[in-house]
Design a protein around this motif. Structure first.
Motif, PDB file in Angstrom:
ATOM      1  N   GLU A  75       0.897  -1.150   0.000  1.00 23.94           N
ATOM      2  CA  GLU A  75       0.000   0.000   0.000  1.00 23.94           C
ATOM      3  C   GLU A  75       0.941   1.206   0.000  1.00 23.94           C
ATOM      4  O   GLU A  75       1.882   1.261   0.795  1.00 23.94           O
ATOM      5  N   PHE A  76       0.707   2.165  -0.873  1.00 21.29           N
ATOM      6  CA  PHE A  76       1.609   3.306  -0.990  1.00 21.29           C
ATOM      7  C   PHE A  76       0.770   4.539  -1.287  1.00 21.29           C
ATOM      8  O   PHE A  76      -0.031   4.550  -2.222  1.00 21.29           O
ATOM      9  N   LYS A  77       0.931   5.569  -0.445  1.00 14.00           N
ATOM     10  CA  LYS A  77       0.132   6.779  -0.621  1.00 14.00           C
ATOM     11  C   LYS A  77       0.857   7.984  -0.027  1.00 14.00           C
ATOM     12  O   LYS A  77       1.724   7.838   0.848  1.00 14.00           O
ATOM     13  N   PRO A  78       0.507   9.174  -0.487  1.00 10.82           N
ATOM     14  CA  PRO A  78       1.097  10.374   0.115  1.00 10.82           C
ATOM     15  C   PRO A  78       0.498  10.620   1.490  1.00 10.82           C
ATOM     16  O   PRO A  78      -0.684  10.346   1.725  1.00 10.82           O
ATOM     17  N   ALA A  79       1.302  11.138   2.412  1.00 14.97           N
ATOM     18  CA  ALA A  79       0.807  11.471   3.752  1.00 14.97           C
ATOM     19  C   ALA A  79      -0.012  12.757   3.719  1.00 14.97           C
ATOM     20  O   ALA A  79      -0.824  12.989   4.604  1.00 14.97           O
ATOM     21  N   GLN A  80       0.194  13.573   2.710  1.00 13.16           N
ATOM     22  CA  GLN A  80      -0.573  14.806   2.532  1.00 13.16           C
ATOM     23  C   GLN A  80      -0.986  14.877   1.058  1.00 13.16           C
ATOM     24  O   GLN A  80      -0.284  14.373   0.196  1.00 13.16           O
TER      25      GLN A  80
END
Length: 176
Positions: A75-80
């Motif tokens: 799972e990979f996503k921006p924190a903001q």
């Protein structure tokens, strides 16, 4: 009757052309990658060791995007979702990655910047994308990227209308 010397020259010239073409083909990918990194062509960013001293009172919104290649169990996503930065000012953003599998996985992130012309002005100081990342089974990691927008963007009037830049990463599994 053909001259044996001219036939030998013709064969040597043809062999030299074929060898030259093979060498050019083998070196084209690294040369293209270097060209893109130096010029920012095709959305490639530049690298630096520190931000410039000059900060300009122009805000640009940086949007963050994250993807994983098919088959990568992360799972990979921006924190903001976005961050507003002043041109020339160092900024810090984070991405979050989590290994969804029961075994360690090593990945490597590739990136680009949109619009593509903004790549020449997007400069990374530190980035998780500079090296491979290994996540243990079910491990979660915060992945930082430190960057700035080069003040030279102010001299490029084609960039005057750019108010938003998207930094996009895609993680790929590293072959064992």
């Amino acid at each position: 009757m053909p001259n044996a010397f001219s036939n030998k020259n013709l064969v040597l010239n043809l062999v030299a052309i074929v060898v030259g073409m093979l060498l050019l083909t083998a070196s084209s990918v690294p040369l293209y990658r270097l060209f893109c990194q130096v010029t920012g062509y095709n959305g490639a960013t530049r690298e630096a060791t520190h931000a410039p001293a000059k900060i300009i009172n122009r805000d640009i919104t940086i949007r963050f995007n994250a993807d994983t290649a098919p088959g990568l169990l992360w799972e990979f996503k921006p924190a903001q979702k976005s961050l507003k930065v002043k041109v020339g000012k160092q900024a810090l953003a984070h991405y979050v990655a989590r290994n969804l599998s029961d075994h360690p996985i090593t990945g490597h992130a590739v990136y680009n910047v949109l619009p593509l012309t903004a790549g020449a002005y997007f400069v990374k100081i530190q980035c998780f994308c500079f090296k491979e990342q290994t996540l243990e089974a079910h491990q979660r990691a915060l992945m930082p990227v430190t960057f700035y927008i080069d003040p030279a963007i102010m001299d490029d009037h084609d960039m005057d209308g750019v108010k938003t830049i998207t930094l996009s990463y895609t993680f790929f599994e590293v072959d064992k």
